[in-house]
Design a protein around this motif. Structure first.
Motif, PDB file in Angstrom:
ATOM      1  N   LYS A 207       0.846  -1.186   0.000  1.00  0.00           N
ATOM      2  CA  LYS A 207       0.000   0.000   0.000  1.00  0.00           C
ATOM      3  C   LYS A 207       0.883   1.238   0.000  1.00  0.00           C
ATOM      4  CE  LYS A 207      -3.633   2.303   2.652  1.00  0.00           C
ATOM      5  NZ  LYS A 207      -4.506   2.178   3.840  1.00  0.00           N
ATOM      6  N   VAL A 208       0.577   2.161  -0.884  1.00  0.00           N
ATOM      7  CA  VAL A 208       1.289   3.426  -0.951  1.00  0.00           C
ATOM      8  C   VAL A 208       0.260   4.522  -0.704  1.00  0.00           C
ATOM      9  CG1 VAL A 208       2.768   4.912  -2.328  1.00  0.00           C
ATOM     10  CG2 VAL A 208       2.875   2.421  -2.636  1.00  0.00           C
ATOM     11  N   ASP A 209       0.363   5.194   0.437  1.00  0.00           N
ATOM     12  CA  ASP A 209      -0.606   6.199   0.853  1.00  0.00           C
ATOM     13  C   ASP A 209      -0.259   7.549   0.233  1.00  0.00           C
ATOM     14  OD1 ASP A 209      -2.145   8.136   2.277  1.00  0.00           O
ATOM     15  OD2 ASP A 209      -2.337   6.743   3.955  1.00  0.00           O
ATOM     16  N   VAL A 210      -1.112   8.006  -0.681  1.00  0.00           N
ATOM     17  CA  VAL A 210      -0.853   9.265  -1.368  1.00  0.00           C
ATOM     18  C   VAL A 210      -1.110  10.479  -0.489  1.00  0.00           C
ATOM     19  CG1 VAL A 210      -1.295   8.264  -3.634  1.00  0.00           C
ATOM     20  CG2 VAL A 210      -3.159   9.375  -2.420  1.00  0.00           C
ATOM     21  N   GLU A 211      -1.796  10.294   0.619  1.00  0.00           N
ATOM     22  CA  GLU A 211      -2.026  11.386   1.574  1.00  0.00           C
ATOM     23  C   GLU A 211      -0.777  11.653   2.409  1.00  0.00           C
ATOM     24  OE1 GLU A 211      -5.107  13.324   2.842  1.00  0.00           O
ATOM     25  OE2 GLU A 211      -5.107  13.124   0.664  1.00  0.00           O
TER      26      GLU A 211
ATOM     27  N   GLU B  32       2.276  11.867  -6.996  1.00  0.00           N
ATOM     28  CA  GLU B  32       2.902  12.168  -8.284  1.00  0.00           C
ATOM     29  C   GLU B  32       3.255  10.882  -9.027  1.00  0.00           C
ATOM     30  OE1 GLU B  32       6.199  14.788  -7.540  1.00  0.00           O
ATOM     31  OE2 GLU B  32       4.904  16.296  -6.610  1.00  0.00           O
ATOM     32  N   ARG B  33       3.736   9.873  -8.304  1.00  0.00           N
ATOM     33  CA  ARG B  33       4.057   8.581  -8.922  1.00  0.00           C
ATOM     34  C   ARG B  33       2.791   7.932  -9.486  1.00  0.00           C
ATOM     35  NH1 ARG B  33       6.627   4.949  -4.691  1.00  0.00           N
ATOM     36  NH2 ARG B  33       6.497   3.412  -6.363  1.00  0.00           N
TER      37      ARG B  33
ATOM     38  N   ILE C  30       2.100   7.029 -13.390  1.00  0.00           N
ATOM     39  CA  ILE C  30       1.765   5.683 -13.857  1.00  0.00           C
ATOM     40  C   ILE C  30       0.486   5.702 -14.689  1.00  0.00           C
ATOM     41  CG2 ILE C  30       0.966   3.393 -13.096  1.00  0.00           C
ATOM     42  CD1 ILE C  30       2.868   3.836 -10.623  1.00  0.00           C
ATOM     43  N   SER C  31      -0.538   6.363 -14.165  1.00  0.00           N
ATOM     44  CA  SER C  31      -1.856   6.265 -14.785  1.00  0.00           C
ATOM     45  C   SER C  31      -2.212   7.419 -15.721  1.00  0.00           C
ATOM     46  CB  SER C  31      -2.928   6.189 -13.700  1.00  0.00           C
ATOM     47  OG  SER C  31      -3.039   7.434 -13.022  1.00  0.00           O
ATOM     48  N   GLY C  32      -1.553   8.559 -15.548  1.00  0.00           N
ATOM     49  CA  GLY C  32      -1.929   9.726 -16.331  1.00  0.00           C
ATOM     50  C   GLY C  32      -3.197  10.394 -15.829  1.00  0.00           C
ATOM     51  N   ARG C  33      -3.657   9.968 -14.646  1.00  0.00           N
ATOM     52  CA  ARG C  33      -4.902  10.491 -14.073  1.00  0.00           C
ATOM     53  C   ARG C  33      -4.693  10.851 -12.612  1.00  0.00           C
ATOM     54  NH1 ARG C  33      -9.317   6.033 -15.392  1.00  0.00           N
ATOM     55  NH2 ARG C  33     -10.538   7.450 -14.133  1.00  0.00           N
ATOM     56  N   LEU C  34      -5.631  11.611 -12.059  1.00  0.00           N
ATOM     57  CA  LEU C  34      -5.588  11.974 -10.650  1.00  0.00           C
ATOM     58  C   LEU C  34      -6.407  11.030  -9.784  1.00  0.00           C
ATOM     59  CD1 LEU C  34      -5.947  15.857 -10.962  1.00  0.00           C
ATOM     60  CD2 LEU C  34      -3.875  14.554 -10.470  1.00  0.00           C
TER      61      LEU C  34
END
Length: 90
Positions: free
Chosen positions: A39-43, A50-51, A55-59
């Motif tokens: 799990k990578v917590d973006v918060e 940003e990673r 990877i996805s090109g989306r938010l």
């Protein structure tokens, strides 16, 4: 939808946040299936957000990045499980 990216993770990675219902659902599925994942917590880590976007090109989250370099954004349980089966992770 699965698309290919350049960097290959060594295990399935899910970029998400605790407040995200889709993230919680995908996390529960990964745990119930006994999949090795990270799990990578973006918060907690702004660089992780940003990673995930790179990877996805989306938010949108969750972004699930697989060991074959493909990824899914906001996957349904059915699509996530099918991809894990395809990879032989189940």
């Amino acid at each position: 939808m699965s698309e290919t990216t350049e960097a290959l993770p060594t295990k399935t990675m899910m970029f998400g946040a605790d407040w995200c219902r889709d993230c919680v659902r995908s996390e529960a599925l990964l745990n119930s299936l006994g999949v090795e994942w990270e799990k990578v917590d973006v918060e907690k880590d702004p660089a992780a957000a940003e990673r995930a976007q790179a990877i996805s090109g989306r938010l949108s989250i969750p972004v699930v990045h697989f060991t074959d370099g493909t990824f899914q954004v906001e996957p349904s349980d059915k699509d996530l499980k099918a991809k894990l089966e395809e990879l032989g992770a189940l």
